[in-house]
Design a protein around this motif. Structure first.
Motif, PDB file in Angstrom:
ATOM      1  N   GLN A   1      40.917  33.767  34.335  1.00 36.22           N
ATOM      2  CA  GLN A   1      41.325  32.730  33.393  1.00 36.22           C
ATOM      3  C   GLN A   1      41.405  31.368  34.078  1.00 36.22           C
ATOM      4  O   GLN A   1      41.035  30.344  33.493  1.00 36.22           O
ATOM      5  N   THR A   2      41.888  31.362  35.300  1.00 33.57           N
ATOM      6  CA  THR A   2      41.958  30.110  36.057  1.00 33.57           C
ATOM      7  C   THR A   2      40.564  29.645  36.466  1.00 33.57           C
ATOM      8  O   THR A   2      40.247  28.452  36.398  1.00 33.57           O
ATOM      9  N   LEU A   3      39.725  30.581  36.867  1.00 34.06           N
ATOM     10  CA  LEU A   3      38.368  30.235  37.287  1.00 34.06           C
ATOM     11  C   LEU A   3      37.522  29.719  36.136  1.00 34.06           C
ATOM     12  O   LEU A   3      36.545  28.975  36.361  1.00 34.06           O
ATOM     13  N   ALA A   4      37.866  30.073  34.901  1.00 36.72           N
ATOM     14  CA  ALA A   4      37.087  29.610  33.748  1.00 36.72           C
ATOM     15  C   ALA A   4      37.053  28.082  33.693  1.00 36.72           C
ATOM     16  O   ALA A   4      36.011  27.484  33.381  1.00 36.72           O
ATOM     17  N   ASP A   5      38.167  27.447  34.003  1.00 32.56           N
ATOM     18  CA  ASP A   5      38.187  25.983  34.019  1.00 32.56           C
ATOM     19  C   ASP A   5      37.302  25.430  35.135  1.00 32.56           C
ATOM     20  O   ASP A   5      36.631  24.412  34.964  1.00 32.56           O
ATOM     21  N   ILE A   6      37.325  26.106  36.292  1.00 34.74           N
ATOM     22  CA  ILE A   6      36.497  25.667  37.415  1.00 34.74           C
ATOM     23  C   ILE A   6      35.015  25.797  37.071  1.00 34.74           C
ATOM     24  O   ILE A   6      34.206  24.920  37.388  1.00 34.74           O
TER      25      ILE A   6
ATOM     26  N   PRO B   1      37.410  42.477  35.333  1.00 36.43           N
ATOM     27  CA  PRO B   1      38.326  41.608  34.576  1.00 36.43           C
ATOM     28  C   PRO B   1      38.186  40.130  34.933  1.00 36.43           C
ATOM     29  O   PRO B   1      38.421  39.271  34.076  1.00 36.43           O
ATOM     30  N   ILE B   2      37.793  39.824  36.167  1.00 37.51           N
ATOM     31  CA  ILE B   2      37.525  38.424  36.526  1.00 37.51           C
ATOM     32  C   ILE B   2      36.354  37.913  35.708  1.00 37.51           C
ATOM     33  O   ILE B   2      36.409  36.835  35.093  1.00 37.51           O
ATOM     34  N   ARG B   3      35.273  38.690  35.690  1.00 36.10           N
ATOM     35  CA  ARG B   3      34.065  38.303  34.960  1.00 36.10           C
ATOM     36  C   ARG B   3      34.355  38.121  33.474  1.00 36.10           C
ATOM     37  O   ARG B   3      33.952  37.126  32.850  1.00 36.10           O
ATOM     38  N   GLU B   4      35.050  39.098  32.895  1.00 37.85           N
ATOM     39  CA  GLU B   4      35.333  39.048  31.463  1.00 37.85           C
ATOM     40  C   GLU B   4      36.202  37.847  31.103  1.00 37.85           C
ATOM     41  O   GLU B   4      35.972  37.193  30.073  1.00 37.85           O
ATOM     42  N   ALA B   5      37.179  37.527  31.941  1.00 39.08           N
ATOM     43  CA  ALA B   5      38.055  36.395  31.652  1.00 39.08           C
ATOM     44  C   ALA B   5      37.312  35.071  31.781  1.00 39.08           C
ATOM     45  O   ALA B   5      37.563  34.133  31.001  1.00 39.08           O
ATOM     46  N   ILE B   6      36.407  34.975  32.731  1.00 40.01           N
ATOM     47  CA  ILE B   6      35.606  33.751  32.866  1.00 40.01           C
ATOM     48  C   ILE B   6      34.729  33.566  31.635  1.00 40.01           C
ATOM     49  O   ILE B   6      34.678  32.478  31.041  1.00 40.01           O
ATOM     50  N   TYR B   7      34.041  34.616  31.231  1.00 38.71           N
ATOM     51  CA  TYR B   7      33.146  34.528  30.078  1.00 38.71           C
ATOM     52  C   TYR B   7      33.918  34.262  28.786  1.00 38.71           C
ATOM     53  O   TYR B   7      33.415  33.584  27.874  1.00 38.71           O
TER      54      TYR B   7
ATOM     55  N   PHE C   1      27.722  27.177  27.424  1.00 41.29           N
ATOM     56  CA  PHE C   1      26.747  26.500  28.277  1.00 41.29           C
ATOM     57  C   PHE C   1      27.039  26.762  29.749  1.00 41.29           C
ATOM     58  O   PHE C   1      26.127  26.984  30.546  1.00 41.29           O
ATOM     59  N   ALA C   2      28.318  26.752  30.121  1.00 45.62           N
ATOM     60  CA  ALA C   2      28.699  26.943  31.524  1.00 45.62           C
ATOM     61  C   ALA C   2      28.446  28.367  31.985  1.00 45.62           C
ATOM     62  O   ALA C   2      28.187  28.608  33.174  1.00 45.62           O
ATOM     63  N   THR C   3      28.530  29.325  31.074  1.00 42.97           N
ATOM     64  CA  THR C   3      28.366  30.730  31.470  1.00 42.97           C
ATOM     65  C   THR C   3      26.936  31.231  31.275  1.00 42.97           C
ATOM     66  O   THR C   3      26.637  32.369  31.629  1.00 42.97           O
ATOM     67  N   ARG C   4      26.054  30.388  30.740  1.00 44.32           N
ATOM     68  CA  ARG C   4      24.666  30.803  30.550  1.00 44.32           C
ATOM     69  C   ARG C   4      24.024  31.057  31.910  1.00 44.32           C
ATOM     70  O   ARG C   4      23.994  30.179  32.770  1.00 44.32           O
ATOM     71  N   ASP C   5      23.562  32.272  32.131  1.00 44.61           N
ATOM     72  CA  ASP C   5      22.928  32.699  33.391  1.00 44.61           C
ATOM     73  C   ASP C   5      23.905  32.737  34.570  1.00 44.61           C
ATOM     74  O   ASP C   5      23.484  32.925  35.714  1.00 44.61           O
ATOM     75  N   LEU C   6      25.197  32.546  34.315  1.00 44.40           N
ATOM     76  CA  LEU C   6      26.176  32.603  35.404  1.00 44.40           C
ATOM     77  C   LEU C   6      26.291  34.025  35.942  1.00 44.40           C
ATOM     78  O   LEU C   6      26.388  34.988  35.176  1.00 44.40           O
TER      79      LEU C   6
END
Length: 392
Positions: free
Chosen positions: A299-304, A329-335, A341-346
């Motif tokens: 969740q914190t990394l999503a902003d980054i 869970p890190i991946r799911e929370a980021i997505y 746009f930020a998560t496209r191909d991330l």
């Protein structure tokens, strides 16, 4: 600061090391020098045993071009990765191939004197096993879990443990390896740099996470480590529920938090590896805590991710060895939290280098310092015929 010798041998070496230009033709095209100037610089590097000819490349016709590479066995590098509760040391050749490695469950709480004395004794033992001596050591790279003034090698304040505030790492190696070049950086920067250069994919924009007893965040942007104004980039905080002052991320989402929860329930846990062992054995409580920690971290990394728009988020450190129960869970929370746009191909994945990411990065750090273009240009210009002859 010394002026760069723009036609010095260090410029040639830099291109060879990076793989951007390894033949005379490629070097001439990149540099725009005369053949005579390039021939002289290559001769200087060859005479100093810095580079070697590694044979000829395939070609479609005519004489295949000669290829140059760093001579790996002209000396050795020492690498050290200090973690929150576990530290590693290694000896590598000059192209950062690991030759020997050792580790111990020690961290900042033991204090710099004890940790560096341990490292010095282990290095001496490993050198002896390899048939080397202290004189063969040309460079030392050290990753530490806190901000660093990379220009001086002095640790900034505050560190994870107050015993490390203001420490100058060179002081602890001077009596053993005073002739060697030394470089120090934050451990997560070292890890992230290694992933960018040796992780196998070639990402140029990476967010690196070192998740162990502590939590560290590093950035490689456009191929270069980003450290911030004072070496403290990546020190994340989160708002408290109900407002008030921000709380540091490591106080709510780290191996230390998981460890404290487990100890409170009667578990015997001291290191990140202990947590991973419980998770790999299917312990429900540990798996639940890792999932909660991963979610909060993500969740914190999503902003980054939204701010930097990286190609990849690479998760390293001891907790990454738990694999998908922690990474997912890190991946799911980021997505879930970042914009499409930020998560496209991330890519959000575990470190490709695994347990040796920090050591590889520390060796690369030493390698960069040893082969700094200005340093090599001055060294060969002085007529030295060995990297070991001078620390310029």
């Amino acid at each position: 600061m010394a002026q760069s010798l723009s036609t010095g041998s260090g410029v040639v070496l830099d291109l060879i090391r990076s793989g951007e230009a390894t033949t005379r033709t490629d070097l001439l095209e990149r540099l725009g020098w005369s053949r005579i100037t390039l021939a002289r610089r290559l001769e200087e590097l060859l005479n100093a045993s810095i580079i070697m000819s590694v044979g000829q490349l395939d070609s479609r016709g005519g004489r295949p071009p000669e290829k140059f590479a760093v001579k790996p066995d002209s000396g050795v590098l020492l690498a050290m990765d200090i973690g929150g509760s576990h530290s590693q040391v290694a000896i590598t050749d000059l192209v950062s191939t690991i030759l020997a490695v050792d580790e111990a469950d020690i961290g900042p709480s033991q204090g710099p004197a004890e940790i560096f004395e341990w490292a010095g004794q282990v290095f001496d033992h490993m050198l002896q096993r390899l048939g080397k001596t202290r004189a063969d050591v040309l460079g030392i790279g050290v990753g530490v879990p806190g901000p660093v003034d990379v220009a001086t090698g002095r640790l900034a304040s505050p560190q994870v443990d107050g015993q490390w505030d203001g420490v100058t790492v060179r002081d602890y190696f001077a009596s053993r390896y005073g002739h060697a070049v030394l470089a120090v950086d934050r451990d997560v920067n070292v890890m992230t740099m290694a992933e960018a250069r040796r992780g196998g994919v070639g990402y140029r924009d990476i967010v690196g996470v070192k998740a162990g007893i502590g939590i560290g965040l590093g950035f490689v942007l456009d191929g270069a480590v980003y450290r911030g104004a004072r070496g403290g980039a990546g020190d994340l905080s989160r708002p408290r529920i109900g407002g008030g002052r921000l709380q540091r991320l490591e106080t709510i989402a780290s191996g230390a938090v998981v460890r404290a929860e487990l100890v409170a329930r009667g578990y015997k846990v001291r290191t990140g590896a202990d947590i991973v062992e419980l998770a790999n054995n299917g312990d429900h409580r540990t798996l639940t805590l890792l999932e909660e920690t991963g979610t909060t971290l993500g969740q914190t990394l999503a902003d980054i991710v939204g701010l930097i728009n990286p190609e990849a988020v690479i998760i390293g450190g001891s907790l990454a060895a738990a694999g998908e129960p922690f990474i997912r869970p890190i991946r799911e929370a980021i997505y879930a939290g970042a914009r499409d746009f930020a998560t496209r191909d991330l890519v959000v994945e575990r470190s490709g280098l695994g347990a040796v990411a920090g050591l590889t990065g520390a060796s690369l750090l030493a390698q960069d310092a040893l082969f700094a273009p200005d340093r090599i240009s001055r060294l060969t210009h002085s007529g030295a015929n060995s990297l070991a002859l001078a620390n310029v």
